[in-house]
Motif scaffolding. Structure first.
Motif, short mmCIF file in Angstrom:
data_model
loop_
_atom_site.label_atom_id
_atom_site.label_comp_id
_atom_site.label_asym_id
_atom_site.label_seq_id
_atom_site.Cartn_x
_atom_site.Cartn_y
_atom_site.Cartn_z
N LYS A 221 0.84 -1.18 0.00
CA LYS A 221 0.00 0.00 0.00
C LYS A 221 0.89 1.24 0.00
O LYS A 221 2.04 1.21 0.44
N SER B 152 -8.72 -4.02 2.16
CA SER B 152 -7.92 -3.61 3.33
C SER B 152 -8.78 -3.59 4.59
O SER B 152 -8.35 -4.06 5.65
N THR C 116 -6.28 1.68 5.13
CA THR C 116 -6.58 1.82 3.72
C THR C 116 -5.71 2.89 3.06
O THR C 116 -5.02 3.66 3.72
#
Length: 332
Positions: free
Chosen positions: A74, A270, A277
């Motif tokens: 991420k 997520s 997130t």
């Protein structure tokens, strides 16, 4: 070739499995139960690109010096991931495959000696369970061109396992993808698939409003959209101006391209895994760009706040709650 994938989640796990199937020596990084499952029985790939079990080297941190690295964490984990790899990345191509803005600059700052290349994954993949990933919709990977040849190597490696497009305007492609990434927030807020969100007229209105707002903010800051997934600068200029009755055709087109397999989107995945997130790097990036230009982005601001609320409370919102909280009616 020795290939490393840092962050073998849905997208990274798919890339790792495809490259392993093509005969590359693959090492991945992962955490917790996912890492344990990969170490025990490999990455189990299923879906649109077929089935394969990839028995790869797996650990929390990169162990060996690869020939090329794909960073698929991420966005908020990118700097730590590149830093953790240390001098193993010195002088080699590091392909940053991430949504949102700023991934390349973060990676370059974390390791100035790495040969950083930007990439965008346009295929849809889901993390099913520890060690299991599925491709729910095929698509290309867009690579940013570079002067040092790192993109050429990345294209030669990836191009044998999935469609690759090299774009000379990666910054413009990032913004085009940011419009596409508007599909992520509402599934995360409601717990519904992207297709189900788009099928709901009221939620589709909010998504369309967010897309048009993103286009208007980008144009106000001097962005020129790069061609990506059938979208282009002239098309998006027109999209930003037309009424909802016409503009809604874009998310409807996205839903058709996704097919029948429910697509949760990366942000909902997520949340389901209890992880932070990327919303601050997606909708939040639009808000920040608007603020820097002296403008407001109320739709994106509302979506950021609602995603964070779901993260904090662990409870999805019904469509009626979303309409109330965004000041929009569900009747269209």
């Amino acid at each position: 070739m020795k290939v490393a994938v840092i962050g073998a989640g849905a997208v990274g796990g798919t890339i790792a499995a495809l490259l392993h199937r093509a005969g590359h020596e693959v090492e991945v990084t992962a955490r917790g139960e996912h890492l344990a499952a990969i170490a025990d029985r490999g990455i189990r790939l299923s879906g649109a690109w077929g089935e394969h079990v990839a028995h790869v080297t797996a650990s929390e941190r990169l162990q060996g010096a690869p020939d090329i690295v794909f960073v698929t964490t991420k966005a908020h984990d990118a700097a730590a991931a590149v830093s953790d790899a240390g001098d193993l990345l010195d002088g080699i191509p590091v392909v940053i495959v991430q949504n949102g803005l700023g991934g390349m600059s973060v990676a370059s700052t974390a390791n100035p000696r790495a040969r950083v290349v930007g990439a965008l994954a346009l295929f849809a993949a889901s993390y099913l369970s520890p060690g299991d990933v599925a491709v729910t919709a095929t698509g290309s990977v867009y690579l940013g061109a570079d002067a040092g040849g790192a993109a050429i190597l990345a294209e030669s490696v990836l191009g044998n396992v999935l469609p690759v497009v090299v774009t000379p305007d990666f910054a413009g492609a990032l913004w085009t993808k940011l419009v596409v990434n508007q599909i992520n927030a509402l599934p995360a807020i409601t717990g519904m698939s992207a297709q189900a969100v788009i099928a709901d007229p009221g939620l589709r209105r909010i998504m369309t409003d967010g897309m048009q707002e993103t286009v208007r903010v980008a144009l106000a800051t001097g962005v020129r959209f790069a061609p990506l997934q059938g979208l282009s600068h002239p098309i998006l200029i027109t999209f930003g101006r037309v009424p909802f009755a016409v503009a809604q055709l874009l998310p409807l087109l996205f839903a058709r391209r996704m097919g029948a397999v429910p697509n949760p989107g990366s942000t909902l995945q997520s949340i389901r895994r209890g992880q932070r997130t990327e919303v601050d790097y997606l909708n939040g990036a639009v808000v920040e760009a608007a603020r820097a230009a002296g403008r407001a982005a109320p739709v994106n601001s509302a979506l950021v706040a609602l995603v964070h609320e779901v993260e904090a409370r662990g409870r999805f919102l019904a469509p009626a709650e979303v309409f109330a909280r965004t000041g929009r009616s569900g009747r269209r």
